[in-house]
Motif scaffolding. Structure first.
Motif, PDB file in Angstrom:
ATOM      1  N   LEU A 267      44.387  11.104 -43.221  1.00  0.00           N
ATOM      2  CA  LEU A 267      43.958  12.135 -44.169  1.00  0.00           C
ATOM      3  C   LEU A 267      45.142  12.518 -45.039  1.00  0.00           C
ATOM      4  CD1 LEU A 267      41.958  14.411 -45.146  1.00  0.00           C
ATOM      5  CD2 LEU A 267      42.990  15.840 -43.375  1.00  0.00           C
ATOM      6  N   ALA A 268      44.917  12.566 -46.366  1.00  0.00           N
ATOM      7  CA  ALA A 268      45.932  13.007 -47.316  1.00  0.00           C
ATOM      8  C   ALA A 268      45.308  14.052 -48.237  1.00  0.00           C
ATOM      9  CB  ALA A 268      46.477  11.829 -48.127  1.00  0.00           C
ATOM     10  N   ILE A 269      46.025  15.188 -48.457  1.00  0.00           N
ATOM     11  CA  ILE A 269      45.517  16.293 -49.280  1.00  0.00           C
ATOM     12  C   ILE A 269      46.589  16.653 -50.301  1.00  0.00           C
ATOM     13  CG2 ILE A 269      44.531  18.610 -49.275  1.00  0.00           C
ATOM     14  CD1 ILE A 269      43.885  18.295 -46.361  1.00  0.00           C
ATOM     15  N   LYS A 270      46.158  16.738 -51.589  1.00  0.00           N
ATOM     16  CA  LYS A 270      47.034  17.166 -52.677  1.00  0.00           C
ATOM     17  C   LYS A 270      46.314  18.225 -53.507  1.00  0.00           C
ATOM     18  CE  LYS A 270      49.612  14.632 -55.136  1.00  0.00           C
ATOM     19  NZ  LYS A 270      50.173  13.670 -56.116  1.00  0.00           N
ATOM     20  N   ALA A 271      47.072  18.880 -54.381  1.00  0.00           N
ATOM     21  CA  ALA A 271      46.493  19.819 -55.340  1.00  0.00           C
ATOM     22  C   ALA A 271      46.247  19.088 -56.656  1.00  0.00           C
ATOM     23  CB  ALA A 271      47.423  21.006 -55.555  1.00  0.00           C
ATOM     24  N   SER A 272      45.082  19.354 -57.275  1.00  0.00           N
ATOM     25  CA  SER A 272      44.712  18.656 -58.504  1.00  0.00           C
ATOM     26  C   SER A 272      43.882  19.594 -59.365  1.00  0.00           C
ATOM     27  CB  SER A 272      43.940  17.376 -58.161  1.00  0.00           C
ATOM     28  OG  SER A 272      43.561  16.697 -59.339  1.00  0.00           O
ATOM     29  N   TRP A 273      43.586  19.146 -60.587  1.00  0.00           N
ATOM     30  CA  TRP A 273      42.731  19.901 -61.512  1.00  0.00           C
ATOM     31  C   TRP A 273      41.384  19.223 -61.610  1.00  0.00           C
ATOM     32  CZ3 TRP A 273      44.701  24.424 -62.731  1.00  0.00           C
ATOM     33  CH2 TRP A 273      46.082  24.583 -62.826  1.00  0.00           C
ATOM     34  N   GLY A 334      47.394  11.293 -58.993  1.00  0.00           N
ATOM     35  CA  GLY A 334      46.508  11.414 -57.843  1.00  0.00           C
ATOM     36  C   GLY A 334      46.950  10.532 -56.700  1.00  0.00           C
ATOM     37  N   LEU A 335      46.168  10.605 -55.639  1.00  0.00           N
ATOM     38  CA  LEU A 335      46.425   9.791 -54.467  1.00  0.00           C
ATOM     39  C   LEU A 335      45.943   8.372 -54.707  1.00  0.00           C
ATOM     40  CD1 LEU A 335      45.295  12.366 -51.782  1.00  0.00           C
ATOM     41  CD2 LEU A 335      47.629  11.558 -52.131  1.00  0.00           C
ATOM     42  N   PRO A 336      46.594   7.383 -54.122  1.00  0.00           N
ATOM     43  CA  PRO A 336      46.128   5.994 -54.299  1.00  0.00           C
ATOM     44  C   PRO A 336      44.769   5.804 -53.645  1.00  0.00           C
ATOM     45  CG  PRO A 336      47.882   6.105 -52.663  1.00  0.00           C
ATOM     46  CD  PRO A 336      47.805   7.462 -53.294  1.00  0.00           C
ATOM     47  N   SER A 337      43.961   4.940 -54.240  1.00  0.00           N
ATOM     48  CA  SER A 337      42.628   4.675 -53.690  1.00  0.00           C
ATOM     49  C   SER A 337      42.681   3.827 -52.439  1.00  0.00           C
ATOM     50  CB  SER A 337      41.761   3.984 -54.745  1.00  0.00           C
ATOM     51  OG  SER A 337      42.371   2.760 -55.160  1.00  0.00           O
ATOM     52  N   LEU A 338      43.773   3.088 -52.233  1.00  0.00           N
ATOM     53  CA  LEU A 338      43.891   2.192 -51.082  1.00  0.00           C
ATOM     54  C   LEU A 338      45.342   2.148 -50.644  1.00  0.00           C
ATOM     55  CD1 LEU A 338      42.363   0.102 -49.290  1.00  0.00           C
ATOM     56  CD2 LEU A 338      43.116  -1.643 -50.914  1.00  0.00           C
ATOM     57  N   LEU A 339      45.548   2.171 -49.322  1.00  0.00           N
ATOM     58  CA  LEU A 339      46.889   2.049 -48.759  1.00  0.00           C
ATOM     59  C   LEU A 339      47.056   0.641 -48.189  1.00  0.00           C
ATOM     60  CD1 LEU A 339      47.437   5.453 -46.916  1.00  0.00           C
ATOM     61  CD2 LEU A 339      48.183   4.779 -49.189  1.00  0.00           C
ATOM     62  N   CYS A 340      48.148  -0.027 -48.575  1.00  0.00           N
ATOM     63  CA  CYS A 340      48.426  -1.392 -48.112  1.00  0.00           C
ATOM     64  C   CYS A 340      49.662  -1.361 -47.223  1.00  0.00           C
ATOM     65  CB  CYS A 340      48.647  -2.333 -49.291  1.00  0.00           C
ATOM     66  SG  CYS A 340      47.227  -2.451 -50.387  1.00  0.00           S
TER      67      CYS A 340
END
Length: 749
Positions: A267-273, A334-340
């Motif tokens: 799980l990854a959480i960031k602040a965004s608009w 933003g957060l990456p859509s996929l982690l490699c």
């Protein structure tokens, strides 16, 4: 220095500025060690050891680190229920397991120079329920997963000496902190305790609210907030910086909160608009290789995690400039859509710590032996070397036996899969052959013979393999004999004699002949008529059961190991080898339905107006793949005066077919035709209105999947041209929903 604790070490935290080490031992409590005192003791002991060694052999050798037993007096918080802790500058936070619930407790930490024992308890709150594991005679066993604690603070919180935390604290950016923990925590500038539990819950408690709740008690449940549920044990909680800081920013705080589960859920959480310009949390879940043994955060948005087979690193950083509050029309990085994950080629790492001062690219590992009773290594003698060599040879032999056993199991499963593939090919060949000679057939002939001075009626069954596949292990020819008047009724439940003959190595072009006695019986009477039917039977238990039952002899079989009991009850596949009637019995006809808007058809074909036929002729639909003759026609309901929409639709579909005149004369809404290969094709038009939506249903049935697909394709093409012509006239017909052929074929198979 090497410390020897009285129990298994579950967690430790280093306070570098205080030069103190806090250690949690299983079922004993928290110990506090002063590193200054330990270093002085180590220096004195090291000098004495070196002097003794010099006096013995006249040379100085590098000795192993001395082992320092930890005295019970260093236990600052004795407790058998503690499972996790973390240290702030002035408080000690613990997580204890009660009989039914987890409990967060807060204690005062002493000031520098005072007794290291914590002061009184200043806060307590209960979390979710828990079920402690029970050992023999009710004694608690070691937990499989330990909870995780982490302290998060806002940028403006008090930070004495610039180092408010132990090794388990992070500082979050203000927007992210407020989104996660609310305005109360932001206004109080209070640290927040993050708890990751073995059941997957990720919850938080505002520290200042917890401390003040003792003087102003209220609802304890209001103090605890559940942030997320990973649905698997939480292994790691941390925060990191994923965006490049601005040049005018001195302190770059963490802008992303990360939690990892045992099975790899991240799980990854960031602040965004959002689109309206409001600050919202951006939450993403990823799936990493598991099971995760441990994890640690690094610099530059890196997260390290260890599995039994590898040590990997993933990068959550975005190579973009930090988001600007004045540019709300542009979302932040933003957060990456996929982690490699990138492999670091190290397996079974059980704990990790990333040093901010270590040179870039350096990886330090430490291997501990929890079962060693020897405080330091002994000198190697010839006897010890010989014993060690024997142990190594024995281990090599054990590994070799295990490899041979596993190779045998893999070979058997490969053979079973090969046999299953052959069985699928044979089944498809038998079930798909409708017309002409069958790829595998059984011919039955009868004859009279003389046996023991008695005339005997015998049946000879000749099994011929004209296909390109082999009938190997697992195949058997089943011959069923039905006697008397019941013999002609295949659906009657009567006793029958079934002969099962194994078919072994019947390759392409091969034949196998079997002769069976039909009578007379012991009473000398010949019970006629007699019906003989043949089928091929494939035994799944014989071929697959042994491969599924194979286990590693050097390991305890897991509880969910596949066994032959998971096979279907019938234990095999039966394929009839008789006339088209039995094939029709075992294989129902292929059916496809097309639903189309009644409004669309009515607008095109007209309702009961006299000029509808000219509209049909102008569409020039093209003939359906049906023979120009009609085998049979049915009229399920009477047509109203004029032409009903069902009849008009059927006449439109058969507009250029020679049978269209019969359909129009009898006002039919269903017809059964014959395809060019002689297979029946049944076409039915019916109303399929549901509520206010009026629709017509066109149904195609055929015993041949290919002919059903051809008719379905022709109808779909005709409807698509109808829609295009309606659109050309400027009207807006409703959308069509067509059933996919591949789904029909999959269901049929």
């Amino acid at each position: 220095a090497v410390y020897k604790f009285p129990g298994q070490v579950w967690h430790l935290e280093l306070l570098a500025l205080r030069r103190a080490l806090y250690v949690l031992c299983a079922r004993s409590g928290i110990y506090c060690l002063s590193l200054d005192q330990a270093s002085r003791s180590v220096s004195r002991d090291d000098e004495d050891d070196r002097d003794d060694q010099d006096s013995e052999d006249g040379q100085v050798d590098e000795l192993p680190a001395p082992v320092i037993p930890v005295h019970p007096d260093t236990c600052v918080l004795p407790s058998a229920t503690l499972h996790a802790f973390t240290v702030l500058d002035d408080v000690l936070i613990t997580l204890a397991q009660g009989p039914t619930q987890w409990k967060v407790q807060v204690f005062e930490r002493p000031c520098p120079g005072e007794d290291p024992r914590p002061g009184g308890q200043i806060g307590e709150v209960e979390l979710s329920t828990c079920t402690p594991p029970a050992g023999s005679l009710g004694e608690p066993t070691a937990p499989r997963f330990l909870p995780v604690l982490c302290c998060a603070s806002p940028p403006g919180s008090r930070a004495p000496h610039g180092h408010p935390w132990g090794s388990g604290g992070v500082t979050l950016e203000g927007p992210l902190f407020g989104l996660l923990f609310g305005s109360d925590a932001s206004l109080l500038e209070s640290p927040v305790i993050l708890c990751g539990l073995p059941d997957g819950q990720l919850c938080c408690v505002v520290l200042k609210t917890l401390v003040t709740s003792r003087s102003a008690p209220g609802d304890p449940k209001a103090l605890v907030k559940i942030l997320h549920h990973l649905e698997e044990p939480v292994i790691f909680i941390g925060a990191l910086r994923t965006e490049l800081p601005s040049e005018d920013v001195e302190d770059a705080y963490c802008d992303c909160l990360v939690a990892l589960g045992h099975h790899g859920r991240t799980l990854a959480i960031k602040a965004s608009w959002d689109e309206a310009g409001h600050l919202v949390p951006e939450l993403r879940e990823y799936s990493l290789p598991g099971p995760v043994l441990c994890a640690a955060r690094g610099r530059g948005g890196h997260v390290y995690h260890s599995t039994p087979s590898d040590l990997c690193v993933v990068d959550l950083a975005q190579e973009t400039s930090p988001w600007d509050l004045t540019q709300r029309d542009r979302a932040p990085g933003g957060l990456p859509s996929l982690l490699c994950p990138a492999s670091l080629s190290a397996c079974s790492v059980v704990t990790l710590s990333v040093s901010s001062r270590a040179p870039e690219g350096r990886l330090m590992t430490c291997s501990l032996d929890p079962h060693s009773e020897t405080p330091h290594p002994t000198r190697v003698t010839s006897a010890n070397a010989g014993h060690k060599i024997k142990e190594l040879l024995s281990g090599i032999g054990t590994v070799s036996e295990r490899v041979s056993s596993l190779k045998k199991a893999v070979d058997q499963r490969d053979k079973a899969l090969t046999c299953l593939n052959e069985a699928m090919n044979v089944s498809c060949a038998l079930l798909s052959s409708r017309e002409g000679p069958r790829p595998i057939s059984c011919t039955i002939s009868t004859s009279w013979s003389r046996l023991q001075l008695q005339d005997m009626l015998t049946a000879t069954c000749l099994l011929e393999n004209s296909s390109g596949f082999s009938l190997d292990r697992g195949w058997a020819l089943c011959i069923q004999v039905l006697r008397s008047s019941r013999a002609l009724d295949l659906d009657s439940a009567v006793s029958a004699i079934t002969y099962t003959i194994p078919v072994d190595q019947l390759g392409p072009g091969g034949q196998r002949e079997v002769t069976l006695p039909l009578g007379p019986g012991e009473d000398g009477a010949l019970d006629l008529p007699v019906t003989v039917s043949c089928a091929l039977f494939y035994s799944l238990r014989e071929v697959v059961g042994g491969a599924l039952a194979l286990t590693d002899p050097f390991k305890d079989p897991p509880s969910n190991e596949c066994t032959p009991d998971v096979l279907p009850e019938q234990e095999g596949v039966c394929l009839p080898l008789r006339p088209a009637s039995l094939r029709a019995k075992y294989l129902p006809p292929s059916v496809a339905t097309i639903k189309v808007s009644a409004e669309l058809l009515r607008a095109t074909l007209g309702d009961s107006h006299a000029g509808w036929w000219h509209q049909l002729a102008s569409l020039r639909p093209g003939a359906l793949p049906l023979s120009p003759r009609i085998c049979s026609a049915s009229q399920p309901h009477l047509s109203p005066p004029g032409v009903s929409l069902c009849c008009a639709t059927l006449q439109w579909l058969l507009a250029e077919n020679a049978a269209a005149d019969i359909v129009r004369a009898q006002a039919l809404s269903s017809v059964q035709g014959v395809a060019p290969d002689g297979t029946d094709v049944h076409l039915i038009i019916r109303e399929a209105s549901r509520g206010p939506i009026q629709a017509m249903e066109i149904q195609v049935e055929s015993s041949s999947l290919a002919n059903m697909c051809r008719a379905h394709h022709a109808i779909v093409g005709r409807l698509q041209r109808l829609v295009m012509e309606q659109a050309a006239r400027g009207s807006s017909p409703p959308d069509l929903r067509l059933q996919y052929l591949h789904q029909i074929q999959a269901n049929h198979e």
